[in-house]
Design a protein around this motif. Structure first.
Motif, PDB file in Angstrom:
ATOM      1  N   GLN A   1       0.828  -1.202   0.000  1.00  0.00           N
ATOM      2  CA  GLN A   1       0.000   0.000   0.000  1.00  0.00           C
ATOM      3  C   GLN A   1       0.864   1.254   0.000  1.00  0.00           C
ATOM      4  O   GLN A   1       0.510   2.244  -0.602  1.00  0.00           O
ATOM      5  CB  GLN A   1      -0.934   0.000   1.217  1.00  0.00           C
ATOM      6  N   ARG A   2       2.016   1.205   0.718  1.00  0.00           N
ATOM      7  CA  ARG A   2       2.894   2.375   0.739  1.00  0.00           C
ATOM      8  C   ARG A   2       3.445   2.658  -0.651  1.00  0.00           C
ATOM      9  O   ARG A   2       3.562   3.799  -1.049  1.00  0.00           O
ATOM     10  CB  ARG A   2       4.068   2.148   1.695  1.00  0.00           C
ATOM     11  N   LYS A   3       3.801   1.599  -1.389  1.00  0.00           N
ATOM     12  CA  LYS A   3       4.345   1.791  -2.733  1.00  0.00           C
ATOM     13  C   LYS A   3       3.284   2.369  -3.654  1.00  0.00           C
ATOM     14  O   LYS A   3       3.582   3.216  -4.489  1.00  0.00           O
ATOM     15  CB  LYS A   3       4.880   0.475  -3.283  1.00  0.00           C
ATOM     16  N   ASN A   4       2.034   1.942  -3.488  1.00  0.00           N
ATOM     17  CA  ASN A   4       0.958   2.507  -4.311  1.00  0.00           C
ATOM     18  C   ASN A   4       0.728   3.968  -3.964  1.00  0.00           C
ATOM     19  O   ASN A   4       0.435   4.774  -4.850  1.00  0.00           O
ATOM     20  CB  ASN A   4      -0.335   1.701  -4.152  1.00  0.00           C
ATOM     21  N   ALA A   5       0.867   4.340  -2.684  1.00  0.00           N
ATOM     22  CA  ALA A   5       0.719   5.739  -2.302  1.00  0.00           C
ATOM     23  C   ALA A   5       1.834   6.575  -2.942  1.00  0.00           C
ATOM     24  O   ALA A   5       1.600   7.692  -3.408  1.00  0.00           O
ATOM     25  CB  ALA A   5       0.744   5.880  -0.783  1.00  0.00           C
ATOM     26  N   SER A   6       3.028   6.011  -2.963  1.00  0.00           N
ATOM     27  CA  SER A   6       4.153   6.705  -3.593  1.00  0.00           C
ATOM     28  C   SER A   6       3.931   6.835  -5.092  1.00  0.00           C
ATOM     29  O   SER A   6       4.220   7.874  -5.684  1.00  0.00           O
ATOM     30  CB  SER A   6       5.439   5.946  -3.308  1.00  0.00           C
ATOM     31  N   ARG A   7       3.402   5.794  -5.723  1.00  0.00           N
ATOM     32  CA  ARG A   7       3.122   5.857  -7.164  1.00  0.00           C
ATOM     33  C   ARG A   7       2.039   6.887  -7.454  1.00  0.00           C
ATOM     34  O   ARG A   7       2.103   7.600  -8.441  1.00  0.00           O
ATOM     35  CB  ARG A   7       2.695   4.480  -7.678  1.00  0.00           C
ATOM     36  N   ARG A   8       1.030   6.954  -6.575  1.00  0.00           N
ATOM     37  CA  ARG A   8      -0.037   7.936  -6.752  1.00  0.00           C
ATOM     38  C   ARG A   8       0.524   9.361  -6.695  1.00  0.00           C
ATOM     39  O   ARG A   8       0.075  10.244  -7.429  1.00  0.00           O
ATOM     40  CB  ARG A   8      -1.096   7.748  -5.663  1.00  0.00           C
ATOM     41  N   LYS A   9       1.510   9.570  -5.821  1.00  0.00           N
ATOM     42  CA  LYS A   9       2.124  10.880  -5.668  1.00  0.00           C
ATOM     43  C   LYS A   9       2.770  11.340  -6.974  1.00  0.00           C
ATOM     44  O   LYS A   9       2.755  12.516  -7.308  1.00  0.00           O
ATOM     45  CB  LYS A   9       3.172  10.826  -4.569  1.00  0.00           C
ATOM     46  N   PHE A  10       3.328  10.390  -7.745  1.00  0.00           N
ATOM     47  CA  PHE A  10       3.982  10.726  -9.008  1.00  0.00           C
ATOM     48  C   PHE A  10       3.061  10.547 -10.218  1.00  0.00           C
ATOM     49  O   PHE A  10       3.523  10.589 -11.355  1.00  0.00           O
ATOM     50  CB  PHE A  10       5.242   9.876  -9.184  1.00  0.00           C
ATOM     51  N   GLY A  11       1.804  10.328  -9.980  1.00  0.00           N
ATOM     52  CA  GLY A  11       0.839  10.249 -11.077  1.00  0.00           C
ATOM     53  C   GLY A  11       0.826   8.922 -11.799  1.00  0.00           C
ATOM     54  O   GLY A  11       0.399   8.858 -12.945  1.00  0.00           O
ATOM     55  N   LYS A  12       1.269   7.863 -11.166  1.00  0.00           N
ATOM     56  CA  LYS A  12       1.272   6.532 -11.770  1.00  0.00           C
ATOM     57  C   LYS A  12       0.085   5.740 -11.242  1.00  0.00           C
ATOM     58  O   LYS A  12      -0.335   5.914 -10.095  1.00  0.00           O
ATOM     59  CB  LYS A  12       2.565   5.788 -11.424  1.00  0.00           C
ATOM     60  N   PRO A  13      -0.432   4.824 -12.037  1.00  0.00           N
ATOM     61  CA  PRO A  13      -1.545   3.997 -11.547  1.00  0.00           C
ATOM     62  C   PRO A  13      -1.040   2.996 -10.508  1.00  0.00           C
ATOM     63  O   PRO A  13       0.128   2.584 -10.556  1.00  0.00           O
ATOM     64  CB  PRO A  13      -2.055   3.290 -12.802  1.00  0.00           C
ATOM     65  N   PRO A  14      -1.865   2.578  -9.555  1.00  0.00           N
ATOM     66  CA  PRO A  14      -1.438   1.619  -8.540  1.00  0.00           C
ATOM     67  C   PRO A  14      -1.161   0.240  -9.146  1.00  0.00           C
ATOM     68  O   PRO A  14      -1.696  -0.122 -10.177  1.00  0.00           O
ATOM     69  CB  PRO A  14      -2.616   1.568  -7.569  1.00  0.00           C
ATOM     70  N   LEU A  15      -0.262  -0.510  -8.487  1.00  0.00           N
ATOM     71  CA  LEU A  15       0.084  -1.851  -8.939  1.00  0.00           C
ATOM     72  C   LEU A  15      -0.901  -2.868  -8.379  1.00  0.00           C
ATOM     73  O   LEU A  15      -1.327  -2.776  -7.230  1.00  0.00           O
ATOM     74  CB  LEU A  15       1.478  -2.229  -8.457  1.00  0.00           C
TER      75      LEU A  15
END
Length: 127
Positions: A1-15
């Protein structure tokens, strides 16, 4: 979940969990490959160092005959530590703090001497 939050911060879709597992497997494979490369390079360096030490121990013909006569010599004063100078002892030039120095081929006695002004006191005496 932390990695998805980080991806969201950079405008990437969640894994998705499947994508995450696939990426983790790739990372582990790359890590194993890098460890193998590092081990191989360390072995190569160790073998090269060992070969170099063996060649140094064997030495060349002159060093076997004369021992350490040709080692630790100097060519000019710049090869020696500061308080010492390069001295010629006949068969070898070594760094020393006294003796006959190598001074660019000019003996010390033949250096040009400069004039030194010596101020004299003038007590305003008229002679």
């Amino acid at each position: 979940q932390r990695k998805n939050a980080s991806r969201r911060k950079f405008g990437k879709p969640p894994l998705t969990p499947e994508e995450f597992i696939k990426i983790e497997d790739e990372v582990r494979a790359m890590d194993a490959l890098n460890k193998k490369k590092a081990t191989y390079l360390a072995e190569q360096v160790a073998q090269a160092r060992k070969r170099k030490e063996e060649e140094k121990a064997k030495g060349d013909f002159l060093s076997n005959i004369f021992g350490g006569v040709f080692k630790n010599g100097c060519e000019s004063n710049f090869d020696c530590e500061r308080p010492q100078v390069c001295c010629d002892v006949g068969f070898k030039k070594i760094c020393c703090s006294n003796g006959l120095g190598i001074v660019d081929g000019v003996p010390v006695e033949r250096y040009p001497r400069g004039l030194l002004r010596v101020p004299l006191p003038n007590d305003n005496y008229d002679y």
